[in-house]
Motif scaffolding. Structure first.
Motif, PDB file in Angstrom:
ATOM      1  N   ASP A 222       0.823  -1.218   0.000  1.00  0.00           N
ATOM      2  CA  ASP A 222       0.000   0.000   0.000  1.00  0.00           C
ATOM      3  C   ASP A 222       0.856   1.267   0.000  1.00  0.00           C
ATOM      4  OD1 ASP A 222      -2.314  -1.634   2.207  1.00  0.00           O
ATOM      5  OD2 ASP A 222      -2.502  -1.313   0.047  1.00  0.00           O
ATOM      6  N   THR A 223       2.150   1.120   0.132  1.00  0.00           N
ATOM      7  CA  THR A 223       3.039   2.275   0.069  1.00  0.00           C
ATOM      8  C   THR A 223       2.891   2.960  -1.281  1.00  0.00           C
ATOM      9  OG1 THR A 223       4.653   1.330   1.599  1.00  0.00           O
ATOM     10  CG2 THR A 223       5.446   3.012   0.071  1.00  0.00           C
ATOM     11  N   ALA A 224       2.464   4.215  -1.248  1.00  0.00           N
ATOM     12  CA  ALA A 224       2.144   4.938  -2.482  1.00  0.00           C
ATOM     13  C   ALA A 224       1.749   6.357  -2.121  1.00  0.00           C
ATOM     14  CB  ALA A 224       1.002   4.254  -3.232  1.00  0.00           C
ATOM     15  N   GLU A 225       1.486   7.148  -3.161  1.00  0.00           N
ATOM     16  CA  GLU A 225       0.968   8.505  -2.987  1.00  0.00           C
ATOM     17  C   GLU A 225      -0.538   8.446  -3.204  1.00  0.00           C
ATOM     18  OE1 GLU A 225       3.342  10.777  -2.344  1.00  0.00           O
ATOM     19  OE2 GLU A 225       2.072  12.549  -2.179  1.00  0.00           O
ATOM     20  N   TYR A 226      -1.275   9.110  -2.313  1.00  0.00           N
ATOM     21  CA  TYR A 226      -2.732   9.088  -2.382  1.00  0.00           C
ATOM     22  C   TYR A 226      -3.251  10.512  -2.589  1.00  0.00           C
ATOM     23  CZ  TYR A 226      -2.467   4.281  -0.824  1.00  0.00           C
ATOM     24  OH  TYR A 226      -2.184   2.947  -0.749  1.00  0.00           O
ATOM     25  N   PHE A 227      -4.126  10.666  -3.567  1.00  0.00           N
ATOM     26  CA  PHE A 227      -4.672  11.974  -3.902  1.00  0.00           C
ATOM     27  C   PHE A 227      -6.186  11.978  -3.720  1.00  0.00           C
ATOM     28  CE2 PHE A 227      -0.980  14.043  -5.632  1.00  0.00           C
ATOM     29  CZ  PHE A 227      -0.196  13.022  -6.116  1.00  0.00           C
TER      30      PHE A 227
END
Lengths: 113, 114
Positions: free
Chosen positions: B85-90
């Motif tokens: 789930d490591t990621a950028e969330y917008f």
């Protein structure tokens, strides 16, 4: 849904040159958009690509610098003209139909030296 | 036009812990809300959307979000996160009856530690 591909996936360019990015959608869509995403930042809309007419540009973006074409309902191009290092960014193509949901391409990572 | 605020630029969390990513939008008569995820070196992928109906929205990968009109919030939650789930969330919002064009928040970087 819609599957969007972009070419090239990345490029390194010299200042003063131009690069054209292609965006292809696997099915007809109502609207297509071009965004810029600078490192560590959010998305900034450059313009809406209109089929058969001139693109609609957002404040701060002009046609001479970012000419856009959209010859049909599945394809668009964005050209980054007379590039400078400040144009180094990720350029994203997106498309939408009727539900306000946008589908995004994988992006083009541009580095200008 | 809508404005979107993601209060946290970075959220570190340990694997299997719960997580909440916060999003607030400017008030509007009617609004559409979205969460997108961007994995490293990839484009944005829609996690979930709220257009109308139930205020609790379930998305892909075990994520859910709750639309809270009184607090103008649309926080994203997951009860147990995974390394992947490591990621950028917008977070993004658009006004119903307007254009297709949403306004995006600045993004929250979710970092899941083993």
């Amino acid at each position: 849904s819609a599957v969007i591909s972009q070419k090239p996936s990345r490029d390194i360019c010299q200042r003063g040159t131009s690069l054209t990015i292609q965006c292809q959608v696997d099915s007809q869509v109502t609207m297509m958009f071009w965004y810029r995403q600078q490192p560590g930042q959010s998305l900034t809309l450059i313009a809406t690509a209109n089929q058969g007419s001139e693109a609609t540009y957002e404040s701060g973006f002009v046609i001479d610098k970012f000419p856009i074409s959209r010859p049909n309902l599945t394809f668009s191009t964005l050209t980054v003209s007379n590039m400078s290092p400040e144009d180094s960014s990720i350029y994203l193509c997106s498309a939408a139909r009727d539900s306000y949901e946008q589908f995004f391409g994988p992006g083009t990572r541009l580095t200008v030296l | 036009a809508q404005s979107v605020t993601q209060l946290d630029s970075q959220v570190p969390v340990f694997e299997e812990a719960p997580v909440e990513l916060r999003c607030n939008y400017s008030s509007s008569v009617s609004v559409y809300l979205f969460w997108y995820v961007q994995y490293p070196n990839q484009g944005l992928q829609l996690l979930l959307k709220y257009l109308s109906g139930s205020t609790l929205v379930k998305g892909i990968n075990g994520f859910e979000a709750e639309f809270n009109k009184s607090q103008t919030s649309f926080h994203l939650r997951k009860p147990s996160v995974h390394i992947s789930d490591t990621a950028e969330y917008f977070c993004a919002a658009s006004s119903s009856g307007g254009s297709y064009i949403p306004t995006f928040g600045r993004g929250t970087s979710l970092i899941v530690h083993p």
